[in-house]
Design a protein around this motif. Structure first.
Motif, PDB file in Angstrom:
ATOM      1  N   PRO A 192     -13.793 -54.545  62.154  1.00  0.00           N
ATOM      2  CA  PRO A 192     -12.631 -53.870  61.846  1.00  0.00           C
ATOM      3  C   PRO A 192     -12.741 -52.186  61.821  1.00  0.00           C
ATOM      4  CG  PRO A 192     -13.785 -54.782  59.893  1.00  0.00           C
ATOM      5  CD  PRO A 192     -14.493 -55.117  60.996  1.00  0.00           C
ATOM      6  N   TYR A 193     -11.818 -51.559  62.611  1.00  0.00           N
ATOM      7  CA  TYR A 193     -12.108 -49.949  62.931  1.00  0.00           C
ATOM      8  C   TYR A 193     -10.834 -49.467  62.512  1.00  0.00           C
ATOM      9  CZ  TYR A 193     -10.058 -50.380  67.278  1.00  0.00           C
ATOM     10  OH  TYR A 193      -9.135 -50.629  68.365  1.00  0.00           O
ATOM     11  N   ARG A 194     -10.680 -48.087  62.367  1.00  0.00           N
ATOM     12  CA  ARG A 194      -9.485 -47.123  62.626  1.00  0.00           C
ATOM     13  C   ARG A 194      -9.691 -46.098  63.068  1.00  0.00           C
ATOM     14  NH1 ARG A 194      -9.045 -44.044  57.227  1.00  0.00           N
ATOM     15  NH2 ARG A 194     -11.086 -43.867  56.462  1.00  0.00           N
ATOM     16  N   LEU A 195      -8.939 -45.512  63.795  1.00  0.00           N
ATOM     17  CA  LEU A 195      -9.016 -44.115  64.705  1.00  0.00           C
ATOM     18  C   LEU A 195      -8.574 -43.319  63.695  1.00  0.00           C
ATOM     19  CD1 LEU A 195      -7.534 -45.071  68.286  1.00  0.00           C
ATOM     20  CD2 LEU A 195      -9.793 -44.250  67.747  1.00  0.00           C
ATOM     21  N   ILE A 196      -9.160 -42.370  63.400  1.00  0.00           N
ATOM     22  CA  ILE A 196      -8.971 -40.987  62.480  1.00  0.00           C
ATOM     23  C   ILE A 196      -7.976 -40.151  63.446  1.00  0.00           C
ATOM     24  CG2 ILE A 196      -9.487 -39.216  61.102  1.00  0.00           C
ATOM     25  CD1 ILE A 196     -10.274 -42.046  60.082  1.00  0.00           C
ATOM     26  N   GLY A 197      -6.932 -39.907  63.343  1.00  0.00           N
ATOM     27  CA  GLY A 197      -6.135 -38.820  63.952  1.00  0.00           C
ATOM     28  C   GLY A 197      -4.917 -39.536  64.732  1.00  0.00           C
ATOM     29  N   GLY A 198      -4.187 -40.695  64.139  1.00  0.00           N
ATOM     30  CA  GLY A 198      -3.177 -41.069  64.605  1.00  0.00           C
ATOM     31  C   GLY A 198      -1.749 -40.141  64.393  1.00  0.00           C
ATOM     32  N   THR A 199      -0.531 -40.875  64.487  1.00  0.00           N
ATOM     33  CA  THR A 199       0.508 -40.042  64.185  1.00  0.00           C
ATOM     34  C   THR A 199       0.506 -39.690  62.593  1.00  0.00           C
ATOM     35  OG1 THR A 199       1.618 -41.138  65.816  1.00  0.00           O
ATOM     36  CG2 THR A 199       2.993 -39.950  64.423  1.00  0.00           C
ATOM     37  N   ARG A 200       0.795 -38.419  62.357  1.00  0.00           N
ATOM     38  CA  ARG A 200       0.729 -37.858  60.988  1.00  0.00           C
ATOM     39  C   ARG A 200       2.038 -38.287  60.254  1.00  0.00           C
ATOM     40  NH1 ARG A 200      -1.842 -31.923  61.548  1.00  0.00           N
ATOM     41  NH2 ARG A 200      -3.758 -32.317  62.500  1.00  0.00           N
ATOM     42  N   PHE A 201       2.115 -38.529  59.186  1.00  0.00           N
ATOM     43  CA  PHE A 201       3.325 -38.966  58.539  1.00  0.00           C
ATOM     44  C   PHE A 201       4.338 -38.052  58.598  1.00  0.00           C
ATOM     45  CE2 PHE A 201       5.699 -41.051  55.287  1.00  0.00           C
ATOM     46  CZ  PHE A 201       6.354 -40.332  54.446  1.00  0.00           C
ATOM     47  N   TYR A 202       4.078 -36.578  58.407  1.00  0.00           N
ATOM     48  CA  TYR A 202       5.171 -35.739  58.498  1.00  0.00           C
ATOM     49  C   TYR A 202       5.246 -35.364  60.108  1.00  0.00           C
ATOM     50  CZ  TYR A 202       4.146 -34.847  53.640  1.00  0.00           C
ATOM     51  OH  TYR A 202       4.142 -35.237  52.334  1.00  0.00           O
ATOM     52  N   ASP A 203       4.839 -35.841  60.839  1.00  0.00           N
ATOM     53  CA  ASP A 203       5.257 -35.743  62.256  1.00  0.00           C
ATOM     54  C   ASP A 203       6.319 -37.009  62.875  1.00  0.00           C
ATOM     55  OD1 ASP A 203       4.038 -33.390  62.618  1.00  0.00           O
ATOM     56  OD2 ASP A 203       2.168 -34.512  63.547  1.00  0.00           O
ATOM     57  N   ARG A 204       6.409 -37.878  62.145  1.00  0.00           N
ATOM     58  CA  ARG A 204       7.287 -38.995  62.563  1.00  0.00           C
ATOM     59  C   ARG A 204       8.849 -38.548  62.420  1.00  0.00           C
ATOM     60  NH1 ARG A 204       4.082 -43.191  58.470  1.00  0.00           N
ATOM     61  NH2 ARG A 204       2.017 -43.163  59.775  1.00  0.00           N
ATOM     62  N   LEU A 228      11.192 -43.112  54.621  1.00  0.00           N
ATOM     63  CA  LEU A 228      12.062 -42.322  53.855  1.00  0.00           C
ATOM     64  C   LEU A 228      11.647 -42.630  52.426  1.00  0.00           C
ATOM     65  CD1 LEU A 228      15.123 -41.894  55.983  1.00  0.00           C
ATOM     66  CD2 LEU A 228      13.018 -40.501  56.171  1.00  0.00           C
ATOM     67  N   ASP A 229      11.577 -43.780  52.063  1.00  0.00           N
ATOM     68  CA  ASP A 229      11.416 -44.326  50.713  1.00  0.00           C
ATOM     69  C   ASP A 229      10.090 -43.715  50.132  1.00  0.00           C
ATOM     70  OD1 ASP A 229      13.597 -45.789  50.685  1.00  0.00           O
ATOM     71  OD2 ASP A 229      12.804 -47.545  51.001  1.00  0.00           O
ATOM     72  N   GLU A 230       9.214 -43.406  50.997  1.00  0.00           N
ATOM     73  CA  GLU A 230       8.006 -42.902  50.666  1.00  0.00           C
ATOM     74  C   GLU A 230       7.946 -41.451  50.613  1.00  0.00           C
ATOM     75  OE1 GLU A 230       5.113 -44.158  50.046  1.00  0.00           O
ATOM     76  OE2 GLU A 230       3.826 -42.408  49.496  1.00  0.00           O
ATOM     77  N   LEU A 231       8.696 -40.777  51.437  1.00  0.00           N
ATOM     78  CA  LEU A 231       9.035 -39.362  51.307  1.00  0.00           C
ATOM     79  C   LEU A 231       9.601 -39.059  49.634  1.00  0.00           C
ATOM     80  CD1 LEU A 231       8.916 -36.446  52.604  1.00  0.00           C
ATOM     81  CD2 LEU A 231      11.375 -36.935  53.268  1.00  0.00           C
ATOM     82  N   LEU A 232      10.758 -39.885  49.392  1.00  0.00           N
ATOM     83  CA  LEU A 232      11.464 -39.852  48.155  1.00  0.00           C
ATOM     84  C   LEU A 232      10.554 -39.936  47.173  1.00  0.00           C
ATOM     85  CD1 LEU A 232      14.888 -41.519  48.924  1.00  0.00           C
ATOM     86  CD2 LEU A 232      14.331 -38.833  48.498  1.00  0.00           C
TER      87      LEU A 232
END
Length: 787
Positions: free
Chosen positions: A396-408, A531-535
């Motif tokens: 299992p791996y994850r790439l650090i540097g995907g689409t940022r939350f605030y860039d969506r 958007l729920d997460e933003l609120l």
């Protein structure tokens, strides 16, 4: 027992100052206790710099030398600021409230919110992120027809950012020696209009946050004196990463505005060996010349490392010792020697990745968690083979540097609504939301709205309310007035209603969440959850900051980076670039791609100081490892559709042989044989110095070797694999090798040829040796003979 419990609690809130230096080593203790002059703490990797900074702050408060509100501590990331704030809070309790512990940008925003009226802005200014700035530049470039001159929004944004970080404006650019091309000439006008548009919108881009604060302190001495009286101590972390604008900000705060005037005492922490952000404008001279900029400086070296074992540190010391622009220091550890550093040369990128996957699985079987392991690389392009092999291996791996939350996109849409409420003059935000969700306002209608607003001298939200005067159809007019009314009502409600409730009502009224919920696109449900997460985040923010305004929340959001949200507990191996790895640590680290052209990167070869910065980058990677470190390379790598022979990195040659555990050497898989001392890699590129006029010269008058002229053959007579032809293959030895033949290898012993691919000098044999090892060998150069 105290007769006054409340006073007893207050007295116990501040710990005994002596206890704050217990457990510190002598150098850390001296750094905490020093007073009376500028202090430069040269903190080696893993030397406990955050502990020193937090204990110094706590000690200043515990001794009564400063109130919390008289402390300004600056870091580069929100994560570092939060960690520092929590640590000081743990040391001091509630007494820590009131300190300014924040990033450069956050501290400047706080100053500008109070003082920016001096510069002609209103305090509710908007902060434009990278996307906002590029959108604005795209429009201006189109208006100037500068795209015909070859000027792109990305190029303009990059150059303008560079100039602003150097505290230069469009006039400086115009005066600079020459516009060498039409694009350069066009940039001057675009830069001017861009700055005008920002001011007209009551907005700042990220660079302006620093630039305008510097201008404020320079142009208004009374403002400068006010903050110099307010702060008795200024502390700066990661000082080696500061650019010119950040340097000027610190200089203006920490040096008297007038002869004999007040000025805070300055403490900076940094390490020239970890300066790896020159491409972002970081100026290494800020730390190497600190004692010249701030006379009377006391410098303290922190060399004891609490993170890594000694063999890892000895390798790091040996590598960085080849740089000359640094304070002389050597990291040491009391954690023991530890394992030797594993080194592996694979035949290809996939072979290298297979080694990494196999080693990761071995470490995991031995008890190391997936999240305790990280794989570093120089460029993102290197991840393809790694990801493919890790998937096959079930790692299992994850790439650090995907689409940022605030860039969506959906999050940016919601934020644009909030910006339009706080700052109606921000045309960029208002224009973004005009037709989101769709309400029939197309480009033509939008332009008529903009024209109407300009003619009436009003902002776009006010124009929306008066949409009936524009003369559009009833449906679109109704949609526009409804939008304008929603923004106006939200703005009014902020005066006396809870912030989170106002925002939730606004997003519901304009139908943003509803449109996503009702969509047939399955991905829109995930977008609605964002958007729920933003609120939810807004609710948390209002609970933390009871008196905060919507402008404060937006500033907090716009200053938050995705890297600050790094979660190391998800049970997956982390894959990231070496630049991303700075500031992190892992029990086991793999550094891949140790090849000339990758590390050091080919772009650095012709840059002044480029090799030194690449060496620092490698040093940073090495010093992330706590117990296990593995280095790897490939002797051939495919790039741009071509497979090329790779030369091992010069940095491998800088690590003493006795620290290394070679699992497979380059020559064992047909790579270039070792050169130089002890049969190891050697070149003279690292003896290159610059004569002050940008020309390269070799120290000691030495003549360039093959490393300086890759096309030349080394004087040793060694032949690279790509220079060998079929005429060079010894006749009657292995020239007519066939599948099923048995061969003998100098290192691996005897084995059987399973497969042959390619022909002539490029023929590759897959061999299974009697030991069980399976290897790919370039037949022309591998040390093999018939068994």
């Amino acid at each position: 027992m105290s007769s006054n419990p409340s006073s007893a609690r207050a007295a116990s809130a501040v710990p005994d100052a002596d206890r704050l230096v217990v457990g510190l080593n002598p150098q850390q203790r001296e750094a905490v206790l020093h007073r009376g002059s500028p202090l430069l703490i040269v903190a080696g990797a893993g030397s406990g710099k955050t502990r020193v900074l937090t204990h110094r702050i706590a000690h200043l408060i515990a001794t009564g030398e400063a109130w919390p509100s008289q402390i300004l501590a600056i870091t580069f990331t929100n994560k570092a600021a939060n960690e520092m704030r929590e640590r000081v809070g743990a040391l001091l309790g509630g007494v820590a409230e009131g300190m300014w512990i924040s990033t450069f940008h956050s501290a400047c925003v706080r100053i500008l919110r109070r003082e920016i009226a001096e510069l002609g802005y209103r305090s509710g200014f908007t902060i434009y992120d990278t996307h906002d700035s590029r959108t604005l530049l795209k429009r201006i470039i189109k208006e100037h027809h500068a795209d015909a001159d070859g000027l792109t929004p990305a190029a303009a944004q990059h150059r303008i950012s560079q100039l602003k970080n150097e505290l230069r404006d469009a006039d400086d650019l115009a005066r600079a020696e020459g516009a060498h091309s039409p694009a350069d000439a066009a940039l001057v006008d675009v830069f001017r209009d861009y700055d005008w548009a920002l001011q007209h919108a009551n907005a700042l881009d990220f660079d302006d946050i620093l630039v305008q604060t510097v201008h404020l302190l320079e142009a208004f001495p009374e403002v400068r004196r006010r903050y110099q009286r307010r702060f008795r101590h200024v502390l700066v972390d990661e000082y080696q990463d500061t650019n010119h604008a950040q340097y000027e900000l610190i200089r203006l705060l920490a040096t008297p505005a007038e002869e004999g005037g007040p000025a805070p005492e300055l403490t900076v922490v940094g390490d020239s060996d970890q300066s790896i952000y020159a491409f972002r404008g970081a100026d290494l001279r800020n730390i190497t010349h600190f004692d010249e900029d701030f006379p009377g400086t006391r410098m303290i070296l922190l060399e004891q490392n609490y993170r890594s074992t000694q063999r890892i540190l000895s390798a790091a010391n040996a590598v960085i010792g080849h740089n000359f622009d640094r304070a002389d220091k050597n990291l040491w550890s009391a954690l023991g020697d530890g394992d030797r550093i594993t080194v592996y040369a694979g035949y290809s990128a996939h072979d290298e990745a297979q080694f990494v996957a196999d080693e990761i699985r071995r470490l995991h079987r031995e008890g190391l968690g997936w999240s305790d392991i990280a794989v570093f690389y120089r460029t993102n392009a290197q991840t393809r083979a790694l990801e493919e092999i890790l998937v096959r291996a079930g790692v299992p791996y994850r790439l650090i540097g995907g689409t940022r939350f605030y860039d969506r996109a959906e999050v940016k849409d919601a934020l644009a609504y909030l910006i339009a409420v706080v700052n109606p003059a921000d045309d960029l935000a208002v224009r973004r939301i005009l037709n989101v969700p769709r309400r029939g306002i197309g480009p033509t209608t939008e332009q008529r709205l903009v024209t109407f607003a300009a003619r009436e001298g009003i902002d776009l939200p006010a124009a929306l309310v008066r949409a009936e005067e524009i003369g559009l159809g009833p449906k679109v007019t109704g949609a526009m007035t409804a939008l304008g009314g929603a923004l106006a009502d939200a703005r009014a409600a902020l005066a006396d209603q809870p912030l989170d409730g106002v925002v939730a009502d606004l997003l519901d009224r304009v139908g943003l969440v509803r449109a996503l919920r009702e969509s047939q696109d399955p991905q829109d449900e995930a977008r609605a959850e964002n958007l729920d997460e933003l609120l939810a985040q807004l609710v948390d923010y209002t609970e933390r900051e009871a008196d905060a305004t919507l402008a404060d929340f937006l500033a907090d959001v716009q200053l938050t980076a995705a890297a600050d949200e790094l979660d190391a507990g998800q049970g997956a191996v982390s894959l990231m670039t070496l630049h991303t790895a700075k500031g992190l640590e892992y029990p086991a680290v793999f550094i891949t791609g140790l090849e000339e052209g990758l590390l050091p990167h080919r772009m650095s070869l012709d840059e002044v100081g480029g090799i030194a910065e690449e060496r620092r980058l490698f040093y940073v990677g090495i010093t992330r490892a706590q117990r296990h470190l593995a280095l790897s390379m490939a002797v051939s790598r495919t790039a741009y559709g071509q497979t090329n022979d790779q030369i091992p990195s010069r940095f491998l040659d800088e690590i003493p042989e006795d620290l290394l555990d070679w699992r497979q050497r380059p020559e064992e898989v047909g790579g270039v044989r070792a050169l130089g001392r002890g049969g190891r890699w050697r070149d003279a590129e690292d003896d290159v110095r610059h004569d002050g006029r940008g020309r390269r010269a070799l120290a000691g008058g030495a003549r360039p070797t093959h490393a300086d002229h890759p096309g030349r053959r080394p004087a040793s007579g060694h032949r690279w694999a790509n220079e060998i032809t079929t005429a060079d293959i010894p006749r009657g030895q292995v020239a007519d090798l066939a599948e099923g033949d048995r061969i003998r290898h100098g290192s691996f012993g005897e084995g059987i040829v399973l497969q042959l691919t390619g022909r002539g000098a490029k023929q590759v044999a897959t061999v299974r040796f009697d030991s069980g090892a399976r290897k790919k060998l370039v037949v022309a150069v591998a040390p093999i003979e018939r068994a």
